[in-house]
Design an enzyme around this catalytic site. Structure first.
Site, PDB file in Angstrom:
ATOM      1  N   SER A   1       0.830  -1.206   0.000  1.00  0.00           N
ATOM      2  CA  SER A   1       0.000   0.000   0.000  1.00  0.00           C
ATOM      3  C   SER A   1       0.865   1.257   0.000  1.00  0.00           C
ATOM      4  O   SER A   1       2.005   1.256   0.482  1.00  0.00           O
ATOM      5  CB  SER A   1      -0.905   0.033   1.236  1.00  0.00           C
ATOM      6  OG  SER A   1      -1.789  -1.062   1.231  1.00  0.00           O
TER       7      SER A   1
HETATM    8  N1  SAH Z   1      -0.890  -4.672   3.973  1.00  0.00           N
HETATM    9  C1  SAH Z   1      -0.266  -4.988   2.714  1.00  0.00           C
HETATM   10  C2  SAH Z   1      -1.176  -4.579   1.582  1.00  0.00           C
HETATM   11  C3  SAH Z   1      -1.236  -5.606   0.544  1.00  0.00           C
HETATM   12  S1  SAH Z   1      -2.475  -5.361  -0.682  1.00  0.00           S
HETATM   13  C4  SAH Z   1       1.088  -4.363   2.588  1.00  0.00           C
HETATM   14  O1  SAH Z   1       1.371  -3.396   3.279  1.00  0.00           O
HETATM   15  O2  SAH Z   1       1.903  -4.835   1.793  1.00  0.00           O
HETATM   16  C5  SAH Z   1      -3.820  -6.322  -0.060  1.00  0.00           C
HETATM   17  C6  SAH Z   1      -3.515  -7.747   0.298  1.00  0.00           C
HETATM   18  O3  SAH Z   1      -4.752  -8.361   0.668  1.00  0.00           O
HETATM   19  C7  SAH Z   1      -2.936  -8.591  -0.828  1.00  0.00           C
HETATM   20  O4  SAH Z   1      -1.742  -9.168  -0.407  1.00  0.00           O
HETATM   21  C8  SAH Z   1      -4.027  -9.637  -1.103  1.00  0.00           C
HETATM   22  O5  SAH Z   1      -3.514 -10.893  -1.490  1.00  0.00           O
HETATM   23  C9  SAH Z   1      -4.709  -9.707   0.254  1.00  0.00           C
HETATM   24  N2  SAH Z   1      -6.070 -10.223   0.211  1.00  0.00           N
HETATM   25  C10 SAH Z   1      -7.054  -9.993  -0.709  1.00  0.00           C
HETATM   26  N3  SAH Z   1      -8.185 -10.659  -0.396  1.00  0.00           N
HETATM   27  C11 SAH Z   1      -7.905 -11.341   0.758  1.00  0.00           C
HETATM   28  C12 SAH Z   1      -8.666 -12.231   1.577  1.00  0.00           C
HETATM   29  N4  SAH Z   1      -9.916 -12.571   1.284  1.00  0.00           N
HETATM   30  N5  SAH Z   1      -8.069 -12.751   2.668  1.00  0.00           N
HETATM   31  C13 SAH Z   1      -6.785 -12.431   2.993  1.00  0.00           C
HETATM   32  N6  SAH Z   1      -6.013 -11.596   2.246  1.00  0.00           N
HETATM   33  C14 SAH Z   1      -6.566 -11.061   1.145  1.00  0.00           C
END
Ligand code: SAH
Length: 213
Positions: free
Chosen positions: A64
């Site tokens: 993010s």
């Molecule tokens: N907090 C992370 C943001 C990653 S983007 C960071 O700082 O890097 C959002 C993340 O949510 C992705 O890695 C995606 O795979 C995950 N995601 C999407 N749907 C999900 C679900 N149903 N359960 C768990 N993770 C999920």
């Protein structure tokens, strides 16, 4: 995995930018200033680490944008030792920020590749969440519920009911809600069946997906 004075300087500039954009929590700014974001990205892209932008981390996902991390974390109004459920471990960067703020963190990721990287990386860098789980965030983690705070770091088309029910009474959820564009939404569980909502502006997230496999 090194953190040079150049990285530190760039990080300080990033923090100044976040202050200009309205982030005013000293604890959050301090966490961003101290955590080497570049170590959560592929080595080839580390020059992008201190630009205030989201960036690909593989498996079609992104780390993010620092402003978004700072805002979501500020909205959580964390106190030390609070139990936090994070949906979307991704790179682990947001998880590290929560651990730095002394939260007890339970985090879930549905992409196995990202999960595998995060369980290796976070302890190596000295960040120890209570649990990093591979699974479907829509289910939450019932075994450790209720949580003081729940943070969703992917865009949810609707607010997942199961997650609302894993909040403590008085607990709060920060969740971007919407299909293409999301409205940052803070939801407080004021009593067993009563929730209060507040909207905090528009954002763009990768989608919260259904089903683990
Ligand atoms: N907090 C992370 C943001 C990653 S983007 C960071 O700082 O890097 C959002 C993340 O949510 C992705 O890695 C995606 O795979 C995950 N995601 C999407 N749907 C999900 C679900 N149903 N359960 C768990 N993770 C999920």
């Amino acid at each position: 995995m090194i953190d040079t004075s150049k990285h530190k300087g760039l990080r300080k500039k990033l923090v100044d930018k976040l202050i200009q954009k309205g982030i005013d929590s000293k604890e959050v700014l301090n966490a961003i200033n101290s955590i080497p974001r570049h170590l959560f990205m592929d080595k080839d892209f580390e020059s992008h680490a201190y630009i205030d932008k989201a960036f690909p981390i593989g498996s079609n996902q992104t780390i993010s944008q620092p402003y978004t991390v700072a805002l979501q974390t500020s909205l959580l109004k964390l106190k030390p030792n609070q139990k936090v459920l994070e949906i979307g471990t991704g790179s682990g960067y947001q998880t590290a920020i929560l651990v730095k703020l002394k939260a007890k963190v339970y985090t879930i990721e549905r992409q196995h590749n990202l999960y595998r990287k995060a369980i290796k990386k976070l302890p190596i860098l000295g960040f120890k969440p209570e649990l990093i789980k591979y699974g479907d965030g829509y289910l939450g983690i019932k075994d450790y519920a209720p949580y003081d705070k729940i943070l969703i770091t992917a865009g949810a088309a609707d607010v997942p009911k199961k997650l609302l029910l894993q909040l403590k009474i008085g607990g709060e959820m920060v969740i971007p809600v919407g299909k293409n564009i999301q409205e940052m939404t803070c939801i407080k569980r004021v009593s067993k069946n009563k929730f209060e909502k507040e909207m905090m502006g528009k954002f763009s997230f990768v989608p919260m997906l259904k089903n683990t496999n």
